[in-house]
Design an enzyme around this catalytic site. Structure first.
Site, PDB file in Angstrom:
ATOM      1  N   TYR A  58       5.164   2.533  -2.523  1.00 21.22           N
ATOM      2  CA  TYR A  58       4.405   3.709  -2.950  1.00 21.22           C
ATOM      3  C   TYR A  58       4.069   3.620  -4.440  1.00 21.22           C
ATOM      4  O   TYR A  58       2.932   3.877  -4.855  1.00 21.22           O
ATOM      5  CB  TYR A  58       5.234   4.967  -2.663  1.00 21.22           C
ATOM      6  CG  TYR A  58       4.552   6.268  -3.024  1.00 21.22           C
ATOM      7  CD1 TYR A  58       3.309   6.591  -2.488  1.00 21.22           C
ATOM      8  CD2 TYR A  58       5.159   7.180  -3.888  1.00 21.22           C
ATOM      9  CE1 TYR A  58       2.686   7.787  -2.818  1.00 21.22           C
ATOM     10  CE2 TYR A  58       4.549   8.372  -4.215  1.00 21.22           C
ATOM     11  CZ  TYR A  58       3.310   8.678  -3.688  1.00 21.22           C
ATOM     12  OH  TYR A  58       2.703   9.862  -4.007  1.00 21.22           O
ATOM     13  N   SER A  92       1.229  10.647  -9.308  1.00 20.12           N
ATOM     14  CA  SER A  92       2.644  10.791  -8.965  1.00 20.12           C
ATOM     15  C   SER A  92       3.533  10.169 -10.034  1.00 20.12           C
ATOM     16  O   SER A  92       3.138   9.306 -10.806  1.00 20.12           O
ATOM     17  CB  SER A  92       2.936  10.183  -7.589  1.00 20.12           C
ATOM     18  OG  SER A  92       4.178   9.556  -7.556  1.00 20.12           O
TER      19      SER A  92
END
Ligand SMILES: [Zn+2]
Length: 686
Positions: free
Chosen positions: A584, A571
């Site tokens: 995250y 990501s």
């Protein structure tokens, strides 16, 4: 063996096909072909064939005599009228007067004689059907018949057993000469119900569909009854170790041993997919003290050669705490197998004038004492066909040994069959896909990116295992890909769950070559105030989850010894933190370094580690509600949030899947991060 004929079902078939303009005889031909095809003791995988002699209008509307014969390689259990192409009978029958006829001529004449020029190729045994006078002709490789004819005195046993009911045809390779020989032997005693083709199979015939079919059942039943007489116990078990290693430990070693480096492409391997079988009958066979004698004696019927090769690989029994010994022994056994195959090819090719090109020398069946058998192939489908045929051979050889001694056709005869162009054509000449023979595991496969990646890898020829914490989601996505895709529940936050899932993948396919570690979930929170529990929870999934998956995969890859490919979804957060996204981004940043650590530690073993840095892909993780929230956090509209990149294009799950696929194919790339975000300079790696 009981007849499966049911009057009402036969009538249903007649009625159903009548609505499509298909006559009674062809309808019944389809009906009894399916009856034969549904019994694995009679036919397997395109083996066996049936025919009907009838009349049909040609393109000019003139009625002509035709032979409707099963297409080459099509499956009898699901046959339809279209799978029984109609060939003009008169030109075929004229061929019987010839002294010899080449394969190419047969193909040319049969194609030129097809009523529908676009029809599939008729069976390679077409002339056997054409030269016999009967309306219905049925041919199978019935197990019980093979068990009594694959014997040194098989012809004598059959002459006694079938006295007057069936004539015995000595072994002749399928094709023109067999058809001619069989027809001549038939004509000498035209009242027989069938022919026994020595070391090959059985043919029955009749004026009606039921008559030909039930003669098959009756003659096979006689063989079954013969096998119950004067039996001796088989087999005497060899001395085996107390404990045997499990399939999950054995398969990667076997698979590694049976893989070969591709000469002109460094880092590339020709790999096999495995299909494991074990039953009490298989164990009885592979545990026998004389395994090497009866397993190496040759094929049970010539038709199997092309899919199983003439003999299987036999390894030592694998002991759980001596797997290094097993690996060494498997390597030695494989080298001996390859050498034997190459010698066989050289010897036989010289005999036929040096005109053949060798097939690959790798085994298609492996017998593992104490454990069972593996079918090997370039796909799961091929591997399972080889395993089915091997399992069938186990039964036939076991029964043959119970009444005598199993004996196959000669080496010359096996070679003629294996290298017969008409037989090789059954394997198809289609170019292989780039990931053929490879096994890919995708975590988080129930989600958008995981599912798209699994589809892309399957389309590129890989066998795929879809893992997801939500089993149902994985099953739904696997179903969309096809029957061979495997769906498994796997919670990557549990070491036991990851271990179990990888063991299941290995049991299903034989190993692992590619892992796409994609499972993840996003948590938000301002880093100075975030609850530590939440941060730990995110690390458990977004970092340790990747580590557990990679660790499980590397263990299997090292056992195989053929390199491998670890792919991670890191990501964009790993590179460019978004506001309030620390919970995250932090574990993802650690995962980015995990990629590099794997690249460093396992490069020498040929294991590559790469990552995709994707951003803003609409998915289960990036839901509509989540998109609204992130857009608000960035102070932009939702539309601008999704396509707010240099190219102004929304990035899709398929785009990410293609990036993973490219990384899987780039054999000289490791430690790389591929960015799939439409262009975002702030997230560019430097
Ligand atoms: Zn046959």
């Amino acid at each position: 063996m009981k007849s499966g004929w049911v009057d009402s079902e036969a009538q249903t078939a007649i009625d159903r096909y009548a609505r499509a303009g298909i006559g009674r005889d062809l309808a019944l031909r389809v009906y009894t072909t399916r009856l034969l095809g549904r019994d694995p003791k009679l036919v397997l995988h395109g083996g066996g064939n049936t025919s009907l002699k009838t009349t049909m209008p040609d393109l000019f509307g003139d009625q002509v005599a035709v032979l409707c014969v099963k297409g080459s390689g099509s499956n009898m259990a699901s046959v339809e009228p279209v799978d029984l192409p109609a060939v003009r009978l008169d030109p075929l029958r004229k061929l019987r007067a010839r002294g010899a006829l080449g394969d190419e001529d047969i193909v040319r004449i049969q194609r030129a004689s097809l009523l529908d020029s676009a029809a599939p190729n008729p069976s390679v045994e077409i002339l056997l059907h054409a030269f016999l006078p009967h309306t219905f002709v049925d041919h199978t490789h019935a197990n019980a018949v093979l068990s009594i004819i694959d014997q040194p005195d098989g012809e004598t046993i059959c002459s006694e057993l079938y006295d007057g009911r069936a004539s015995v045809v000595p072994y002749v390779m399928p094709g023109f000469l067999l058809a001619k020989t069989a027809a001549d032997i038939h004509d000498a005693k035209p009242a027989v119900e069938g022919l026994i083709l020595h070391k090959h199979g059985i043919v029955t015939f009749g004026d009606g569909a039921r008559e030909a079919y039930e003669r098959m059942i009756a003659l096979v039943t006689l063989a079954e009854e013969r096998l119950q007489k004067n039996r001796k116990a088989v087999f005497v078990t060899a001395h085996l170790p107390q404990a045997i290693a499990p399939v999950a430990a054995v398969a990667p070693i076997l698979r590694g041993a049976c893989s070969r480096k591709v000469e002109d492409s460094e880092g590339s391997w020709r790999r096999m997919v495995l299909d494991f079988r074990t039953t009490p009958a298989i164990l009885n066979f592979v545990n026998g003290g004389e395994l090497v004698r009866y397993s190496q004696a040759g094929v049970v019927t010539p038709d199997h050669t092309i899919r199983t090769k003439n003999w299987p690989l036999v390894t030592a029994a694998p002991e759980p705490d001596r797997m290094d010994d097993f690996k060494r022994a498997a390597g030695v056994a494989l080298a001996a197998f390859v050498e034997r195959y190459q010698d066989y090819f050289a010897r036989q090719n010289a005999r036929v004038g040096g005109i053949k090109r060798p097939l690959d020398p790798l085994p298609r069946v492996a017998l593992i004492p104490g454990l069972g058998l593996f079918g090997l192939g370039r796909s799961k489908r091929e591997a399972s066909i080889a395993a089915d045929l091997a399992q069938c051979a186990v039964e036939i050889v076991t029964e043959a040994e119970a009444i005598g001694r199993f004996q196959s056709i000669s080496e010359d005869e096996m070679f003629d069959m294996e290298y017969w162009p008409l037989e090789q054509a059954k394997l198809g000449a289609a170019a292989e896909k780039p990931l053929a023979g490879q096994i890919a595991v995708i975590t988080g496969a129930g989600g958008a990116i995981g599912a798209a990646t699994a589809s892309a890898f399957a389309a590129a020829g890989a066998e795929v295992a879809l893992l997801d914490v939500d089993r149902r989601a994985a099953e739904d996505k696997a179903e969309a890909i096809g029957a061979a895709a495997l769906a498994l529940a796997c919670d990557v936050t549990s070491a036991a769950s990851v271990r179990e899932a990888f063991a299941r993948v290995v049991e299903a396919f034989g190993g692992v070559d590619i892992v796409v570690s994609n499972a993840g979930a996003a948590w938000q929170g301002r880093i100075g105030e975030v609850d530590e529990e939440l941060l730990r929870k995110s690390f458990e999934l977004n970092f340790y989850g990747h580590q557990r998956v990679a660790q499980a995969a590397v263990k299997i890859m090292l056992a195989q010894g053929t390199g491998g490919c670890l792919l991670f979804n890191v990501s964009k957060q790993a590179v460019n933190p978004g506001p309030n996204f620390g919970p995250y981004g932090l574990p993802k940043a650690a995962t980015l370094f995990l990629v590099r650590q794997y690249a460093v530690d396992y490069g020498a073993a040929g294991i590559r580690a790469n990552a995709v840095n994707a951003d803003r892909v609409r998915s289960g993780l990036l839901t509509d509600a989540f998109i609204a929230e992130r857009a608000k956090a960035r102070g932009v509209s939702e539309k601008d949030y999704l396509s707010g990149n240099l190219l102004g294009r929304e990035v899709t799950a398929e785009d990410v899947a293609q990036a993973f696929l490219h990384q899987a194919l780039e054999l000289k790339t490791t430690g790389d991060v591929t960015t799939v975000d439409g262009g975002n300079i702030a997230a560019a790696l430097r």
